[in-house]
Structure formats: C-alpha cells, structure tokens
Write a protein that holds these residues in place. Structure first.
Motif, mmCIF file in Angstrom:
data_model
loop_
_atom_site.group_PDB
_atom_site.id
_atom_site.type_symbol
_atom_site.label_atom_id
_atom_site.label_comp_id
_atom_site.label_asym_id
_atom_site.label_seq_id
_atom_site.Cartn_x
_atom_site.Cartn_y
_atom_site.Cartn_z
ATOM 1 N N ARG A 16 0.841 -1.248 0.040
ATOM 2 C CA ARG A 16 0.251 -0.091 -0.039
ATOM 3 C C ARG A 16 0.816 1.372 -0.005
ATOM 4 N NH1 ARG A 16 -2.793 -2.962 4.184
ATOM 5 N NH2 ARG A 16 -2.202 -1.072 5.563
ATOM 6 N N THR A 17 2.002 1.320 0.688
ATOM 7 C CA THR A 17 2.798 2.327 0.821
ATOM 8 C C THR A 17 3.388 2.727 -0.498
ATOM 9 O OG1 THR A 17 3.212 1.987 3.091
ATOM 10 C CG2 THR A 17 5.027 3.310 1.884
ATOM 11 N N ILE A 18 3.978 1.537 -1.020
ATOM 12 C CA ILE A 18 4.718 1.595 -2.429
ATOM 13 C C ILE A 18 3.591 2.095 -3.674
ATOM 14 C CG2 ILE A 18 5.678 0.305 -4.426
ATOM 15 C CD1 ILE A 18 7.077 -1.453 -2.580
ATOM 16 N N SER A 19 2.237 1.727 -3.488
ATOM 17 C CA SER A 19 1.123 2.417 -4.131
ATOM 18 C C SER A 19 0.988 3.504 -4.208
ATOM 19 C CB SER A 19 0.014 1.446 -4.023
ATOM 20 O OG SER A 19 -0.087 0.082 -4.347
ATOM 21 N N LEU A 20 1.205 4.064 -3.004
ATOM 22 C CA LEU A 20 1.085 5.647 -2.814
ATOM 23 C C LEU A 20 2.233 6.447 -3.153
ATOM 24 C CD1 LEU A 20 -0.609 7.983 -1.790
ATOM 25 C CD2 LEU A 20 0.206 7.504 0.415
ATOM 26 N N ILE A 21 3.420 6.157 -2.964
ATOM 27 C CA ILE A 21 4.610 7.068 -3.175
ATOM 28 C C ILE A 21 5.571 6.252 -4.028
ATOM 29 C CG2 ILE A 21 4.580 7.978 -0.593
ATOM 30 C CD1 ILE A 21 7.092 6.159 0.050
ATOM 31 N N GLY A 22 5.361 5.127 -4.508
ATOM 32 C CA GLY A 22 6.331 4.619 -5.677
ATOM 33 C C GLY A 22 6.393 5.018 -7.051
ATOM 34 N N GLY A 23 5.409 6.033 -7.195
ATOM 35 C CA GLY A 23 5.127 6.449 -8.612
ATOM 36 C C GLY A 23 6.560 7.095 -9.185
ATOM 37 N N LYS A 24 6.550 6.994 -10.621
ATOM 38 C CA LYS A 24 7.683 7.589 -11.252
ATOM 39 C C LYS A 24 8.078 8.969 -10.594
ATOM 40 C CE LYS A 24 9.741 8.755 -15.601
ATOM 41 N NZ LYS A 24 9.419 8.491 -17.352
ATOM 42 N N TRP A 25 7.246 9.812 -10.337
ATOM 43 C CA TRP A 25 7.442 11.200 -10.178
ATOM 44 C C TRP A 25 7.117 11.666 -8.615
ATOM 45 C CZ3 TRP A 25 10.110 13.547 -13.489
ATOM 46 C CH2 TRP A 25 10.117 12.853 -14.987
ATOM 47 N N THR A 26 6.381 10.768 -7.873
ATOM 48 C CA THR A 26 5.835 10.951 -6.730
ATOM 49 C C THR A 26 7.204 11.279 -5.576
ATOM 50 O OG1 THR A 26 4.141 9.576 -7.060
ATOM 51 C CG2 THR A 26 4.186 10.133 -4.913
ATOM 52 N N MET A 27 8.157 10.264 -5.652
ATOM 53 C CA MET A 27 9.141 10.747 -4.778
ATOM 54 C C MET A 27 9.724 11.889 -4.982
ATOM 55 S SD MET A 27 10.276 6.851 -3.613
ATOM 56 C CE MET A 27 10.976 7.226 -2.118
ATOM 57 N N LEU A 28 10.040 12.112 -6.138
ATOM 58 C CA LEU A 28 10.872 13.251 -6.611
ATOM 59 C C LEU A 28 10.029 14.630 -6.140
ATOM 60 C CD1 LEU A 28 12.014 12.536 -10.177
ATOM 61 C CD2 LEU A 28 13.467 12.653 -8.229
ATOM 62 N N ILE A 29 8.656 14.494 -6.311
ATOM 63 C CA ILE A 29 7.779 15.682 -5.653
ATOM 64 C C ILE A 29 7.862 15.902 -4.414
ATOM 65 C CG2 ILE A 29 5.458 16.453 -5.485
ATOM 66 C CD1 ILE A 29 4.926 14.704 -8.419
ATOM 67 N N LEU A 30 7.604 14.818 -3.616
ATOM 68 C CA LEU A 30 8.007 14.713 -2.124
ATOM 69 C C LEU A 30 9.289 15.184 -1.905
ATOM 70 C CD1 LEU A 30 5.993 11.582 -1.399
ATOM 71 C CD2 LEU A 30 5.223 13.845 -0.932
ATOM 72 N N TRP A 31 10.320 14.901 -2.408
ATOM 73 C CA TRP A 31 11.736 15.258 -2.096
ATOM 74 C C TRP A 31 11.790 16.717 -2.133
ATOM 75 C CZ3 TRP A 31 15.770 13.448 0.132
ATOM 76 C CH2 TRP A 31 16.758 13.767 0.119
#
Length: 108
Positions: A16-31
């Motif tokens: 569930r965590t990977i589904s939420l934050i594991g997208g191609k751009w998601t982690m870069l946005i959060l970073w």
C-alpha cells in the motif's frame, strides 16, 4: 526466516505504501517539497521532465492522501503553492534511509 508469497506482499502495508509513493514522479515531488514549499511552475521545473497532466494528477493524489497541502492565493492569475504536511514530513526518514542505502551500495 519464512518465505514471503506474492499474496503476502499484495495485502501488506509495504504494498500500500509503494502504491502511494512509489510512482515515477511521486518521490521526486515529495523530495522537493521536503526541502521547501513550491509554486506549481517552480515545482515542475525542479522535478524535471514531468508533464503538466502527470504533475497535476500526482499532486492531487498526494493532497488527497494528506501528504501535501495545496493553497490557492487569490491573485490574477491564481498562484498555487504546495507544501508538505506533517504526515508527509514523516517520510523524511524514508528518504534519509534511501539516501544512505544508495551511498553504501550504488558506488560507481
């Protein structure tokens, strides 16, 4: 150690965590948002080669998940600012761990 099956993974909090934050751009946005708040256009430049459609969709998902806050400033044209929430801020330890892992294992 017991062997993990695909069924274990699919129902897990990891999945569930990977589904939420594991997208191609998601982690870069959060970073980027962990560094400071950003206006939409600035965030798009900082993240890189992401389309407006994808960035908007990712931000909408992150807002709905409570990781990011969206503020619309009533100017002409409207200025939209995104900032990390306390819930999103809690991911900082995840990014720190990933960074340390990369330093230890991705040496050239």
């Amino acid at each position: 150690m017991t062997e993990r099956t695909p069924e274990d993974f699919c129902g897990s909090t990891v999945h569930r965590t990977i589904s939420l934050i594991g997208g191609k751009w998601t982690m870069l946005i959060l970073w980027r948002l962990l560094e400071r708040e950003h206006r939409y256009a600035d965030l798009q430049r900082q993240v890189g080669d992401v389309s407006q459609k994808v960035l908007s969709a990712e931000l909408k998902t992150l807002v709905q998940a409570g990781l990011v806050e969206r503020e619309v400033n009533p100017t002409v044209p409207p200025q939209v600012t995104y900032r990390i929430t306390p819930k999103g801020q809690s991911l900082d330890t995840v990014f720190t761990s990933l960074s340390r892992w990369g330093e230890a294992h991705l040496q050239e």
